[in-house]
Design a protein around this motif. Structure first.
Motif, short mmCIF file in Angstrom:
data_model
loop_
_atom_site.label_atom_id
_atom_site.label_comp_id
_atom_site.label_asym_id
_atom_site.label_seq_id
_atom_site.Cartn_x
_atom_site.Cartn_y
_atom_site.Cartn_z
N GLY A 119 3.89 -3.70 2.81
CA GLY A 119 3.61 -4.83 3.69
C GLY A 119 3.77 -4.49 5.16
N ILE A 120 3.29 -3.30 5.55
CA ILE A 120 3.45 -2.87 6.95
C ILE A 120 2.06 -2.75 7.60
CG2 ILE A 120 5.64 -1.68 6.57
CD1 ILE A 120 4.09 0.97 6.40
N PRO A 121 1.99 -2.78 8.93
CA PRO A 121 0.70 -2.65 9.61
C PRO A 121 -0.01 -1.35 9.22
CG PRO A 121 2.41 -3.30 11.17
CD PRO A 121 3.10 -3.00 9.87
N GLY A 122 -1.31 -1.43 9.02
CA GLY A 122 -2.13 -0.26 8.69
C GLY A 122 -2.24 -0.01 7.19
N GLU A 123 -1.35 -0.60 6.40
CA GLU A 123 -1.34 -0.32 4.95
C GLU A 123 -2.64 -0.80 4.29
OE1 GLU A 123 1.30 -2.80 2.61
OE2 GLU A 123 1.99 -1.03 1.52
N ASP A 124 -3.03 -2.04 4.56
CA ASP A 124 -4.26 -2.57 3.95
C ASP A 124 -5.49 -1.83 4.48
OD1 ASP A 124 -2.91 -4.34 2.41
OD2 ASP A 124 -3.19 -6.06 3.74
N GLU A 125 -5.49 -1.61 5.79
CA GLU A 125 -6.66 -0.97 6.43
C GLU A 125 -6.94 0.41 5.83
OE1 GLU A 125 -6.12 -0.71 10.64
OE2 GLU A 125 -7.97 0.45 10.93
N TYR A 126 -5.88 1.15 5.47
CA TYR A 126 -6.06 2.51 4.99
C TYR A 126 -5.88 2.65 3.48
CZ TYR A 126 -6.43 3.74 9.84
OH TYR A 126 -6.87 3.81 11.13
N THR A 127 -5.88 1.52 2.76
CA THR A 127 -5.84 1.60 1.30
C THR A 127 -7.12 2.26 0.80
OG1 THR A 127 -4.41 -0.32 1.03
CG2 THR A 127 -5.84 0.20 -0.81
N GLY A 128 -6.97 3.30 -0.02
CA GLY A 128 -8.14 4.05 -0.50
C GLY A 128 -8.66 5.05 0.53
N ARG A 129 -8.04 5.10 1.69
CA ARG A 129 -8.42 6.05 2.75
C ARG A 129 -7.21 6.89 3.16
NH1 ARG A 129 -12.56 3.35 6.31
NH2 ARG A 129 -13.61 1.90 4.92
N GLY A 130 -6.35 7.09 2.18
CA GLY A 130 -5.13 7.87 2.45
C GLY A 130 -3.91 7.17 1.88
N VAL A 131 -3.94 5.84 1.84
CA VAL A 131 -2.82 5.12 1.23
C VAL A 131 -3.16 4.89 -0.24
CG1 VAL A 131 -1.48 2.97 1.18
CG2 VAL A 131 -2.18 3.96 3.37
N SER A 132 -2.25 5.30 -1.11
CA SER A 132 -2.52 5.24 -2.56
C SER A 132 -1.26 4.86 -3.33
CB SER A 132 -3.02 6.61 -3.02
OG SER A 132 -3.10 6.67 -4.44
N ARG A 201 15.25 6.41 5.83
CA ARG A 201 14.06 6.13 6.63
C ARG A 201 13.21 5.06 5.93
NH1 ARG A 201 16.48 9.02 9.52
NH2 ARG A 201 15.80 10.58 11.03
N ILE A 202 12.69 4.15 6.73
CA ILE A 202 11.82 3.10 6.21
C ILE A 202 10.48 3.16 6.95
CG2 ILE A 202 11.48 0.58 6.12
CD1 ILE A 202 14.46 0.29 5.69
N PRO A 203 9.37 3.24 6.22
CA PRO A 203 8.07 3.26 6.89
C PRO A 203 7.81 1.92 7.59
CG PRO A 203 7.87 3.92 4.59
CD PRO A 203 9.23 3.34 4.76
N THR A 204 7.32 1.99 8.80
CA THR A 204 7.06 0.73 9.53
C THR A 204 5.59 0.58 9.93
OG1 THR A 204 7.69 1.84 11.58
CG2 THR A 204 9.39 0.50 10.48
N GLU A 205 4.83 1.67 9.91
CA GLU A 205 3.42 1.56 10.29
C GLU A 205 2.63 2.76 9.76
OE1 GLU A 205 2.77 1.42 14.54
OE2 GLU A 205 0.58 1.40 14.29
N VAL A 206 1.41 2.47 9.28
CA VAL A 206 0.49 3.55 8.90
C VAL A 206 -0.52 3.68 10.04
CG1 VAL A 206 -1.31 4.26 7.26
CG2 VAL A 206 0.72 3.02 6.43
N ARG A 207 -0.71 4.90 10.48
CA ARG A 207 -1.67 5.13 11.57
C ARG A 207 -2.80 6.02 11.08
NH1 ARG A 207 2.45 6.26 16.65
NH2 ARG A 207 3.26 4.13 16.78
N GLY A 208 -3.98 5.86 11.70
CA GLY A 208 -5.11 6.69 11.29
C GLY A 208 -6.13 6.85 12.38
N GLU A 209 -7.12 7.66 12.06
CA GLU A 209 -8.24 7.89 12.98
C GLU A 209 -9.49 8.09 12.15
OE1 GLU A 209 -6.03 10.41 16.43
OE2 GLU A 209 -7.93 11.26 15.67
N ASP A 210 -10.60 7.60 12.65
CA ASP A 210 -11.90 7.77 11.96
C ASP A 210 -11.81 7.34 10.49
OD1 ASP A 210 -12.93 8.82 14.30
OD2 ASP A 210 -12.34 10.86 13.74
N GLY A 211 -11.06 6.27 10.22
CA GLY A 211 -11.00 5.72 8.88
C GLY A 211 -10.14 6.48 7.90
#
Ligand code: NAP
Length: 311
Positions: A119-132, A201-211
């Protein structure tokens, strides 16, 4: 009220295989699908470990093919209709859903499970694009790349070790400084040369570039500065939740809420079967869900036949 033979709740691989076996046995079969055909697999870009597809197949494609195959043998689908309640009524089952109620001689619950999300920023956006949530499905896509595994249980430790087959480095990120995983699983994981641990450590944000994912931001629980971990993949193993609400109070669940079944997919209640990820069976894979669905469909059709013969 309509009276049918077998009602199947869930249109993932378990439910669709159950429908194929039950409908093909010439038993009147209705499948309730609350979403698209395929269940969880529609979120899988490439399924590379289902027998018969050496080049792999996309999740949505195999979901649709399984649906078509069950339909071809006579299964009737009530798509986008969620089952709200199951109730034993004498020797039958009453199924309450969005659009009304029906009676069924037998029920197969194949509602699956949902992986917990951070439930962190970037998680939904990068699901299937690196988040699995599935190293077995997606690990091979990260050959010679660095990945992060989030969690400290058996699943995180086992899957982190599995990912070392492909990844150049696996960063195991856990919110405490001790794994919850069973000792031998934890030791094998932590002791692996490709695994680097990140305690507290707790993840707080997923970051990406070009999808595609490029990093994950980690917050320290000990007040140390944030860390930006450059990774191409993030595998979340923070537990799963079975979708067993409609069976709660109806049949036996284990302490985690999974439906208890025997080797013939029977629950604690006569005429109520269950298959796939919602059950307490250990291996959560498409092929095992389909196999359990086949057993449930077969057993449910036999149950209906024997019941009708004695009426
Ligand atoms: P789990 O045992 O519930 O572990 C979940 C892990 O995720 C825990 O380490 C937990 O941290 C962490 N976590 C939970 N929420 C989090 C959040 N919001 N942020 C960061 N971390 C979070 O889940 P699992 O590993 O999926 O296993 C589920 C069940 O299946 C367990 O009973 C397990 O034993 C079993 N299983 C067994 C095997 C095996 O025997 N080979 C393999 C896989 C799974 P804390 O530790 O701090 O709570």
């Amino acid at each position: 009220m309509d009276h049918i033979d077998v009602a199947i709740v869930g249109g993932g691989p378990a439910g669709l295989a159950a429908a194929l076996y039950s409908a093909r046995a010439l038993v009147n079969t209705v499948v309730f699908e609350s979403g698209l055909p395929g269940g969880q697999i529609v979120t899988t870009d490439r399924l590379e470990n289902y027998p018969g597809f050496p080049e792999g197949i996309s999740g949505p494609e195999i979901g649709l093919l399984m649906h078509q195959q069950a339909e071809k043998f006579g299964a009737f689908f009530r798509t986008f209709e969620a089952v709200e309640k199951l109730e034993a009524v004498r020797t039958d089952w009453k199924v309450a859903f969005d659009g009304g109620e029906i009676l069924a001689h037998a029920i197969i619950v194949a509602t699956g499970a949902v992986p917990k999300k951070l439930g962190i920023p970037g998680e939904d956006e990068y699901t299937g694009r690196g988040v699995s949530w599935c190293a077995t499905c997606d690990g091979a896509l990260f050959r010679d790349k660095e990945v992060a595994v989030i969690g400290g249980g058996d699943a995180a430790a086992e899957e982190a070790q599995f990912l070392t087959r492909f990844a150049s480095k696996v960063h195991l990120v856990h919110r405490r400084e001790e794994l919850r995983a069973t000792k031998c699983i934890a030791e094998a994981c932590i002791g692996h040369e490709k695994v680097q641990t990140h305690w507290n450590r707790i993840p707080t944000e997923v970051r990406g570039e070009d999808g595609r994912v490029t990093s994950v931001v980690l917050r320290s629980t000990k007040g140390e500065p944030d860390e930006v971990l450059p990774v191409s993949g993030i595998f979340e193993y923070i537990g799963v939740d079975p979708k067993s609400e409609i069976v709660r109070g109806v049949a036996d669940l284990d302490e985690r809420g999974f439906i208890k079944v025997d080797d013939l997919s029977r629950t604690s209640m006569p005429g109520l079967f269950a298959a796939g990820d919602v059950t307490d069976r250990p291996l959560k894979q498409v092929v095992t869900a389909a196999a359990q669905g086949a057993i449930a469909g077969y057993e449910a059709s036999r149950y209906v036949e024997s019941k009708v013969c004695t009426l």
